[in-house]
Scaffold this motif. Sequence first.
Motif, PDB file in Angstrom:
ATOM      1  N   GLU A   1     -96.082 -18.390  -2.508  1.00 35.91           N
ATOM      2  CA  GLU A   1     -97.459 -18.467  -2.954  1.00 35.91           C
ATOM      3  C   GLU A   1     -98.401 -17.804  -1.936  1.00 35.91           C
ATOM      4  OE1 GLU A   1     -96.661 -21.646  -0.122  1.00 35.91           O
ATOM      5  OE2 GLU A   1     -95.634 -20.996  -1.955  1.00 35.91           O
ATOM      6  N   SER A   2     -99.578 -17.420  -2.423  1.00 38.49           N
ATOM      7  CA  SER A   2    -100.637 -16.931  -1.546  1.00 38.49           C
ATOM      8  C   SER A   2    -101.942 -17.603  -1.962  1.00 38.49           C
ATOM      9  CB  SER A   2    -100.772 -15.404  -1.633  1.00 38.49           C
ATOM     10  OG  SER A   2    -101.083 -14.999  -2.952  1.00 38.49           O
ATOM     11  N   ARG A   3    -102.945 -17.531  -1.114  1.00 42.16           N
ATOM     12  CA  ARG A   3    -104.261 -18.111  -1.394  1.00 42.16           C
ATOM     13  C   ARG A   3    -105.245 -16.982  -1.615  1.00 42.16           C
ATOM     14  NH1 ARG A   3    -101.876 -21.673   2.219  1.00 42.16           N
ATOM     15  NH2 ARG A   3    -101.993 -23.887   1.608  1.00 42.16           N
ATOM     16  N   GLY A   4    -105.951 -17.034  -2.732  1.00 42.66           N
ATOM     17  CA  GLY A   4    -106.846 -15.945  -3.103  1.00 42.66           C
ATOM     18  C   GLY A   4    -108.123 -15.906  -2.277  1.00 42.66           C
ATOM     19  N   GLY A   5    -108.751 -14.723  -2.280  1.00 45.76           N
ATOM     20  CA  GLY A   5    -110.044 -14.542  -1.642  1.00 45.76           C
ATOM     21  C   GLY A   5    -109.938 -14.013  -0.222  1.00 45.76           C
ATOM     22  N   THR A   6    -110.905 -13.180   0.142  1.00 45.02           N
ATOM     23  CA  THR A   6    -111.006 -12.709   1.523  1.00 45.02           C
ATOM     24  C   THR A   6    -111.377 -13.888   2.407  1.00 45.02           C
ATOM     25  OG1 THR A   6    -111.745 -10.541   0.751  1.00 45.02           O
ATOM     26  CG2 THR A   6    -112.192 -11.093   3.053  1.00 45.02           C
ATOM     27  N   LYS A   7    -110.682 -14.023   3.522  1.00 46.28           N
ATOM     28  CA  LYS A   7    -110.854 -15.223   4.336  1.00 46.28           C
ATOM     29  C   LYS A   7    -111.261 -14.906   5.772  1.00 46.28           C
ATOM     30  CE  LYS A   7    -106.801 -16.360   2.658  1.00 46.28           C
ATOM     31  NZ  LYS A   7    -106.853 -15.669   1.365  1.00 46.28           N
TER      32      LYS A   7
ATOM     33  N   ALA B   1    -104.294 -14.513  -6.603  1.00 48.19           N
ATOM     34  CA  ALA B   1    -103.278 -15.192  -5.804  1.00 48.19           C
ATOM     35  C   ALA B   1    -101.947 -15.183  -6.524  1.00 48.19           C
ATOM     36  CB  ALA B   1    -103.705 -16.632  -5.512  1.00 48.19           C
ATOM     37  N   LYS B   2    -100.891 -15.053  -5.739  1.00 43.53           N
ATOM     38  CA  LYS B   2     -99.531 -15.146  -6.252  1.00 43.53           C
ATOM     39  C   LYS B   2     -99.141 -16.617  -6.336  1.00 43.53           C
ATOM     40  CE  LYS B   2     -94.886 -13.387  -5.219  1.00 43.53           C
ATOM     41  NZ  LYS B   2     -94.105 -12.536  -4.305  1.00 43.53           N
ATOM     42  N   ARG B   3     -98.515 -17.023  -7.458  1.00 46.61           N
ATOM     43  CA  ARG B   3     -98.190 -18.431  -7.674  1.00 46.61           C
ATOM     44  C   ARG B   3     -96.695 -18.731  -7.620  1.00 46.61           C
ATOM     45  NH1 ARG B   3    -102.908 -20.420  -6.333  1.00 46.61           N
ATOM     46  NH2 ARG B   3    -104.621 -19.787  -7.710  1.00 46.61           N
TER      47      ARG B   3
ATOM     48  N   TYR C   1     -97.841  -9.002   3.319  1.00 47.90           N
ATOM     49  CA  TYR C   1     -99.082  -8.244   3.095  1.00 47.90           C
ATOM     50  C   TYR C   1     -99.423  -8.422   1.623  1.00 47.90           C
ATOM     51  CZ  TYR C   1    -101.955  -3.846   3.268  1.00 47.90           C
ATOM     52  OH  TYR C   1    -102.942  -2.880   3.223  1.00 47.90           O
ATOM     53  N   LYS C   2    -100.431  -9.225   1.333  1.00 53.07           N
ATOM     54  CA  LYS C   2    -100.690  -9.614  -0.047  1.00 53.07           C
ATOM     55  C   LYS C   2    -102.120  -9.285  -0.481  1.00 53.07           C
ATOM     56  CE  LYS C   2     -96.598 -11.176  -0.688  1.00 53.07           C
ATOM     57  NZ  LYS C   2     -95.670 -10.392  -1.552  1.00 53.07           N
TER      58      LYS C   2
END
Length: 437
Positions: A345-351, A338-340, A327-328
């Motif tokens: 890692e995670s990908r930024g932005g609402t998708k 985004a977490k790097r 849950y990010k």
Amino acid sequence: MDIRDGVTSTALLTDQYELTMLAAALADESAHRRCTFEVFARRLPHGRRYGVVAGTGRLLDALERFQFGEAELEVIAHFLPAQTVDWLRAYRFTGDIDGYAEGELYFPGSPILSVRGSFAECVVLETLALSILNHDSAIASAAARMVSASGGRRMIEMGSRRTHELAAPDSSRAAYLAGFDATSNLEAVRRYGVPGAGTSAHAFTLLHSGSDGEHEAAAFRSQVAALGIGTTLLVDTYDITRGVATAIEVAGPELGGVRIDSGDLGVLARQVRDQLDGLGATKTRIVVSGDLDEYAIAALRAEPVDVYGVGTSLVTGSGAPTAGMVYKLVEVEGVPVAKRSSHKESRGGTKKAIRLSRQTGTIVEEIVYQAAGPAPAVNGFEARELLVPLVRGGKLVDDLPTLSDSRDHVASGLISLPWEGLKLSAGEPAVPTTFVS
């Protein structure tokens, strides 16, 4: 106390760090920034080719009961500032939630749940969302593999004695959603309307004392007298050949079924089928149980087995490894974050996400794209939006799917997989996921 799960409020089904983050955010006034959190799995469990989203209905029910009464506030007041305690006293989720429909297939990176609201009201839901979705999705994903391996034969979930007592009915629900036909757990029958099934154990035969056929016959007569000839008799307490003969002698050739719970199930199933047919019991079903998993079920598919009873390998980590969902935070005040960290890692932005299929219905690709932008152009394929509204302004949307609807959704999803996706051998995800910036 609510007998459904042992608690009235779900607010303490959480981790303490969520509330300490909340306290700090309230103190520095960042708590009210508009945010989006997403639930996704970075990867599938080793060797798995797809996952099944399960637990959404339970999560929405738990969300409605995520409130801090005086009993809950008493627990947290000793480590939180008064300002935070007062804020939690009035807490109600007022944001929006979209998600994959319960029963939808998912793949690495699929934005399974999108939670939008203030940082404060969203951050406290992390553990609740993950504990439910990870548990139920792991079991549903394992159950779907077993259902596929069964070749359409009846499946009974029997795992209550191998998992936590409060988790058992939810395990039954997840298995039923994925295609199992019944459960031995009566709380799942009451709570979720899952069909129930069950007969007897070796203890009932042993109760009638001794080790000869006369004592076994006494047990069988008692069971048939109580439950009728449609019951299933456990025939392998002593000698299985003698047990089958005794079962038909007692109940007649219209006996509903016999159960084999040990030994070489394939060999025994063929032996018992031949014996039953020779005794005129051609319609008596053969039920097998005893540490079955999808591989054992697949190996028995060529044998004369009518019903599988599955327990340990369905509800424990060995058979249903964690779904690995996280849950990010992915957006703050419209700005992607985004977490790097390596491997986390995670990908930024609402998708949002769409799934592409051939005209035959076979899935070929999943595309995840930024919700703020246009949907990607699709040529030659049918496209279906995957995220559906679940909560608006803190209220559940109308006409949410029933458990029966979600069960049907799993079945149609499995049919839509490319044939490689149904293999039990280790391999890549059945459908590739493409991320569009």
